[in-house]
Enzyme design. Structure first.
Site, PDB file in Angstrom:
ATOM      1  N   ASP A   8       0.841  -1.201   0.000  1.00  0.00           N
ATOM      2  CA  ASP A   8       0.000   0.000   0.000  1.00  0.00           C
ATOM      3  C   ASP A   8       0.874   1.248   0.000  1.00  0.00           C
ATOM      4  O   ASP A   8       2.001   1.226   0.486  1.00  0.00           O
ATOM      5  CB  ASP A   8      -0.905  -0.040   1.247  1.00  0.00           C
ATOM      6  CG  ASP A   8      -2.046   0.965   1.161  1.00  0.00           C
ATOM      7  OD1 ASP A   8      -2.323   1.477   0.053  1.00  0.00           O
ATOM      8  OD2 ASP A   8      -2.647   1.250   2.203  1.00  0.00           O
TER       9      ASP A   8
ATOM     10  N   HIS B  44       2.888   3.142  -8.858  1.00  0.00           N
ATOM     11  CA  HIS B  44       2.807   1.695  -9.121  1.00  0.00           C
ATOM     12  C   HIS B  44       4.075   1.234  -9.848  1.00  0.00           C
ATOM     13  O   HIS B  44       4.625   0.177  -9.547  1.00  0.00           O
ATOM     14  CB  HIS B  44       1.575   1.371  -9.966  1.00  0.00           C
ATOM     15  CG  HIS B  44       0.270   1.727  -9.305  1.00  0.00           C
ATOM     16  ND1 HIS B  44       0.003   1.414  -8.000  1.00  0.00           N
ATOM     17  CD2 HIS B  44      -0.837   2.383  -9.760  1.00  0.00           C
ATOM     18  CE1 HIS B  44      -1.214   1.854  -7.682  1.00  0.00           C
ATOM     19  NE2 HIS B  44      -1.736   2.441  -8.735  1.00  0.00           N
TER      20      HIS B  44
ATOM     21  N   LEU C 249      10.716 -21.144  -3.853  1.00  0.00           N
ATOM     22  CA  LEU C 249       9.613 -20.280  -3.397  1.00  0.00           C
ATOM     23  C   LEU C 249       8.387 -20.368  -4.306  1.00  0.00           C
ATOM     24  O   LEU C 249       8.518 -20.332  -5.531  1.00  0.00           O
ATOM     25  CB  LEU C 249      10.126 -18.825  -3.401  1.00  0.00           C
ATOM     26  CG  LEU C 249       9.099 -17.740  -3.041  1.00  0.00           C
ATOM     27  CD1 LEU C 249       8.825 -17.737  -1.541  1.00  0.00           C
ATOM     28  CD2 LEU C 249       9.592 -16.360  -3.491  1.00  0.00           C
TER      29      LEU C 249
HETATM   30  C1  FPP Z   1      -1.857   0.082  -3.384  1.00  0.00           C
HETATM   31  O1  FPP Z   1      -1.410   1.423  -3.383  1.00  0.00           O
HETATM   32  C2  FPP Z   1      -1.277  -0.670  -4.497  1.00  0.00           C
HETATM   33  C3  FPP Z   1      -2.003  -1.266  -5.486  1.00  0.00           C
HETATM   34  C4  FPP Z   1      -3.468  -1.235  -5.526  1.00  0.00           C
HETATM   35  C5  FPP Z   1      -1.351  -1.965  -6.612  1.00  0.00           C
HETATM   36  C6  FPP Z   1      -0.064  -2.643  -6.347  1.00  0.00           C
HETATM   37  C7  FPP Z   1       0.692  -2.726  -7.596  1.00  0.00           C
HETATM   38  C8  FPP Z   1       2.032  -2.691  -7.752  1.00  0.00           C
HETATM   39  C9  FPP Z   1       2.961  -2.683  -6.631  1.00  0.00           C
HETATM   40  C10 FPP Z   1       2.664  -2.621  -9.116  1.00  0.00           C
HETATM   41  C11 FPP Z   1       2.323  -3.718 -10.045  1.00  0.00           C
HETATM   42  C12 FPP Z   1       2.417  -5.054  -9.442  1.00  0.00           C
HETATM   43  C13 FPP Z   1       3.148  -6.081  -9.909  1.00  0.00           C
HETATM   44  C14 FPP Z   1       3.136  -7.368  -9.201  1.00  0.00           C
HETATM   45  C15 FPP Z   1       3.971  -5.974 -11.114  1.00  0.00           C
HETATM   46  P1  FPP Z   1      -2.483   2.585  -3.516  1.00  0.00           P
HETATM   47  O2  FPP Z   1      -2.589   2.947  -4.944  1.00  0.00           O
HETATM   48  O3  FPP Z   1      -3.766   2.174  -2.880  1.00  0.00           O
HETATM   49  O4  FPP Z   1      -1.786   3.729  -2.695  1.00  0.00           O
HETATM   50  P2  FPP Z   1      -2.486   4.900  -1.855  1.00  0.00           P
HETATM   51  O5  FPP Z   1      -3.234   4.227  -0.729  1.00  0.00           O
HETATM   52  O6  FPP Z   1      -1.329   5.697  -1.369  1.00  0.00           O
HETATM   53  O7  FPP Z   1      -3.375   5.641  -2.793  1.00  0.00           O
END
Ligand code: FPP
Length: 261
Positions: free
Chosen positions: A38, A55, A149
């Site tokens: 997050d 992201h 893993l």
């Molecule tokens: C949450 O941060 C994150 C996500 C919903 C997506 C996670 C994706 C990645 C780490 C990149 C792509 C993944 C892979 C496996 C290649 P948020 O957007 O909710 O952050 P915020 O709470 O600060 O708005």
């Protein structure tokens, strides 16, 4: 792998990482680590960048976490990458995330094979774009003989959806195959979940400081140790994972019982 072998291949970029590794008891590692990644949006906002850049930056954290987990010798790593609720996000952010995922899978496949990593997905991937599904299937198929893993992504995943999917299949087996309802116990239901056959997470990590489980692995985290850090996901590095493991090993796991004195 012996402790000496592991220390020889594990990068130790700082004195802190070396100290953390020294403090880890390799006989008591968590078998399954699950992570709620997050804070990507906030990371981007702080830099006046579009959310997708958060992201994109988060991918480096994914890479480092997967590599470290494999080298430590964890059995399962589950990363929460896209929830059933995430479809509510702007279309541009969703398509950007899907593109990042596709590129990530393509670029990481060789590394996964080299590191003996088996790839998997939990959730409802059938609702994802066809080109993403193709990459997911390719990575799953190509790595299926790996012995190290199990690295799985939770995609279009919801804990309640998982329970509903499992109960639906269980009910179908009662109806069609004569499964006796009186024999259904916790172990039966666990076999109908996406994670059938896997150990439950010993350690649940959440970044960016929120104190929520966000519909993640609701059944499986019943006894997990939870480690929350204020670090935003794109800033999450090897040392943070090591810190979580060290902290986990200091905890007393009681599973509702008491510890013999
Ligand atoms: C949450 O941060 C994150 C996500 C919903 C997506 C996670 C994706 C990645 C780490 C990149 C792509 C993944 C892979 C496996 C290649 P948020 O957007 O909710 O952050 P915020 O709470 O600060 O708005």
């Amino acid at each position: 792998m012996s402790r000496e072998d592991l220390l020889a291949v594990m990068p130790q970029d700082s004195v802190e990482e070396k100290q953390l590794l020294d403090g880890i008891d390799f006989a008591r590692l968590p078998r399954h680590v699950a992570v709620i990644m997050d804070g990507n949006g906030r990371w981007a906002k702080k830099r006046m960048m579009p959310r997708i850049e958060g992201h994109r930056a988060g991918i480096a954290s994914v890479r480092e976490t997967v590599e470290t987990s494999a080298r430590l010798g964890l059995k399962v790593l589950t990363l929460y990458a896209f929830s059933v609720e995430n479809w509510k996000r702007p279309e541009l952010e969703i398509s950007g995330l899907m593109l990042l995922l596709k590129h990530y899978l393509r670029s990481e496949l060789d590394t996964m094979l080299k590191n003996d990593i088996r790839f998997g997905v939990i959730g409802r991937p059938e609702a994802l774009p066809a080109d993403v599904q193709d990459e997911l299937m390719r990575a799953t198929e190509r790595t299926r003989h790996s012995q190290g893993l199990l690295f799985q992504l939770a995609l279009n995943y919801g804990g309640r959806t998982e329970l509903a999917d499992g109960v639906r299949r269980l009910a179908a087996d009662v109806q069609a195959n004569g499964l006796d309802p009186a024999t259904i116990d916790e172990a039966t239901l666990a076999r109908y979940l996406y994670t059938a056959g896997q150990p439950d997470p010993d350690l649940l990590i959440r970044t960016s400081g929120e104190l929520r489980v966000s519909n993640f692995l609701l059944w499986q985290i019943a006894y997990s140790e939870i480690w929350v850090t204020d670090v935003l996901w794109p800033d999450f590095r090897r040392r943070h994972l090591l810190q979580a493991v060290v902290d986990y090993q200091r905890r007393e796991r009681r599973y509702g019982g008491i510890v013999a004195s």
